[in-house]
Design a protein around this motif. Sequence first.
Motif, PDB file in Angstrom:
ATOM      1  N   THR A  14       2.606  -4.498   2.426  1.00  0.00           N
ATOM      2  CA  THR A  14       3.121  -2.765   1.728  1.00  0.00           C
ATOM      3  C   THR A  14       2.251  -1.846   1.038  1.00  0.00           C
ATOM      4  O   THR A  14       2.091  -1.131   1.432  1.00  0.00           O
ATOM      5  CB  THR A  14       4.543  -3.007   1.613  1.00  0.00           C
ATOM      6  N   ARG A  15       1.651  -2.466   0.202  1.00  0.00           N
ATOM      7  CA  ARG A  15       0.898  -2.080  -0.761  1.00  0.00           C
ATOM      8  C   ARG A  15      -0.205  -1.495  -0.488  1.00  0.00           C
ATOM      9  O   ARG A  15      -0.519  -0.242  -0.325  1.00  0.00           O
ATOM     10  CB  ARG A  15       0.894  -2.546  -2.153  1.00  0.00           C
ATOM     11  N   GLU A  17      -1.117  -0.979   2.754  1.00  0.00           N
ATOM     12  CA  GLU A  17      -0.154   0.010   3.881  1.00  0.00           C
ATOM     13  C   GLU A  17      -0.677   1.460   3.501  1.00  0.00           C
ATOM     14  O   GLU A  17      -0.716   2.292   3.541  1.00  0.00           O
ATOM     15  CB  GLU A  17       0.835  -0.264   4.547  1.00  0.00           C
ATOM     16  N   ILE A  18       0.304   1.301   1.769  1.00  0.00           N
ATOM     17  CA  ILE A  18       0.202   3.105   1.330  1.00  0.00           C
ATOM     18  C   ILE A  18      -1.129   2.881   0.657  1.00  0.00           C
ATOM     19  O   ILE A  18      -1.336   4.487   0.584  1.00  0.00           O
ATOM     20  CB  ILE A  18       0.522   2.276   0.306  1.00  0.00           C
ATOM     21  N   LEU A  21      -2.945   4.155   3.617  1.00  0.00           N
ATOM     22  CA  LEU A  21      -2.369   6.129   3.609  1.00  0.00           C
ATOM     23  C   LEU A  21      -2.647   7.344   2.990  1.00  0.00           C
ATOM     24  O   LEU A  21      -3.087   8.260   3.459  1.00  0.00           O
ATOM     25  CB  LEU A  21      -0.814   6.024   4.108  1.00  0.00           C
ATOM     26  N   ILE A  32       5.263   8.789   1.398  1.00  0.00           N
ATOM     27  CA  ILE A  32       5.083   7.559   1.712  1.00  0.00           C
ATOM     28  C   ILE A  32       6.591   7.433   2.543  1.00  0.00           C
ATOM     29  O   ILE A  32       5.910   6.664   3.347  1.00  0.00           O
ATOM     30  CB  ILE A  32       4.073   7.133   0.504  1.00  0.00           C
ATOM     31  N   HIS A  35       6.680   6.934   6.211  1.00  0.00           N
ATOM     32  CA  HIS A  35       6.035   5.915   6.862  1.00  0.00           C
ATOM     33  C   HIS A  35       6.693   4.294   7.135  1.00  0.00           C
ATOM     34  O   HIS A  35       5.796   4.029   7.988  1.00  0.00           O
ATOM     35  CB  HIS A  35       4.704   5.689   6.726  1.00  0.00           C
ATOM     36  N   PHE A  36       7.424   4.442   6.137  1.00  0.00           N
ATOM     37  CA  PHE A  36       8.196   2.882   6.412  1.00  0.00           C
ATOM     38  C   PHE A  36       9.243   2.811   6.734  1.00  0.00           C
ATOM     39  O   PHE A  36      10.380   3.472   6.646  1.00  0.00           O
ATOM     40  CB  PHE A  36       7.948   2.317   4.740  1.00  0.00           C
ATOM     41  N   ILE A  43       9.887   1.659  -2.015  1.00  0.00           N
ATOM     42  CA  ILE A  43       8.514   2.018  -1.474  1.00  0.00           C
ATOM     43  C   ILE A  43       7.719   2.837  -3.864  1.00  0.00           C
ATOM     44  O   ILE A  43       7.220   2.449  -3.495  1.00  0.00           O
ATOM     45  CB  ILE A  43       8.930   3.375  -1.174  1.00  0.00           C
ATOM     46  N   HIS A  46       6.829   0.255  -4.980  1.00  0.00           N
ATOM     47  CA  HIS A  46       5.605  -0.534  -5.135  1.00  0.00           C
ATOM     48  C   HIS A  46       4.460   0.694  -5.496  1.00  0.00           C
ATOM     49  O   HIS A  46       3.574   0.081  -5.560  1.00  0.00           O
ATOM     50  CB  HIS A  46       5.652  -0.333  -2.943  1.00  0.00           C
ATOM     51  N   LEU A  47       5.304   1.228  -5.605  1.00  0.00           N
ATOM     52  CA  LEU A  47       3.767   2.503  -6.243  1.00  0.00           C
ATOM     53  C   LEU A  47       4.036   2.753  -6.881  1.00  0.00           C
ATOM     54  O   LEU A  47       3.090   2.762  -7.812  1.00  0.00           O
ATOM     55  CB  LEU A  47       4.660   4.222  -6.310  1.00  0.00           C
ATOM     56  N   TYR A  67       1.370  11.636  -4.922  1.00  0.00           N
ATOM     57  CA  TYR A  67      -0.031  10.240  -5.659  1.00  0.00           C
ATOM     58  C   TYR A  67      -0.712  10.338  -5.211  1.00  0.00           C
ATOM     59  O   TYR A  67      -1.376  10.968  -3.865  1.00  0.00           O
ATOM     60  CB  TYR A  67       0.841   9.101  -4.515  1.00  0.00           C
TER      61      TYR A  67
END
Length: 91
Positions: A14-15, A17-18, A21, A32, A35-36, A43, A46-47, A67
């Motif tokens: 997931t990170r 994929e971020i 993006l 962000i 998208h999930f 999220i 993860h950020l 971000y």
Amino acid sequence: MTFQKSFKALADPTRREILELLKEDRLAAGEIVAHFDLTGATISQHLSILKEADLVSDFRSGKYIYYELNISVLEELLKWFVDFQEKGEKK
């Protein structure tokens, strides 16, 4: 930057994929999340991990938090990988 934090952050799909993006442009947190199929809180976590690893930075504009990639840290990681590969090829 510590490589340990960077590798931990990059270990999660997931990170990664971020980061994909954010390759295109900076995005607001809500963009962000959109998208999930995950909660905003997930999220956000993860950020936070990506920020702690210095892979992304954030800034506030009005009521939004944006971000963006921290290119210098990614370049440092890439340099390490290239050096590592070159040392392995010399053996």
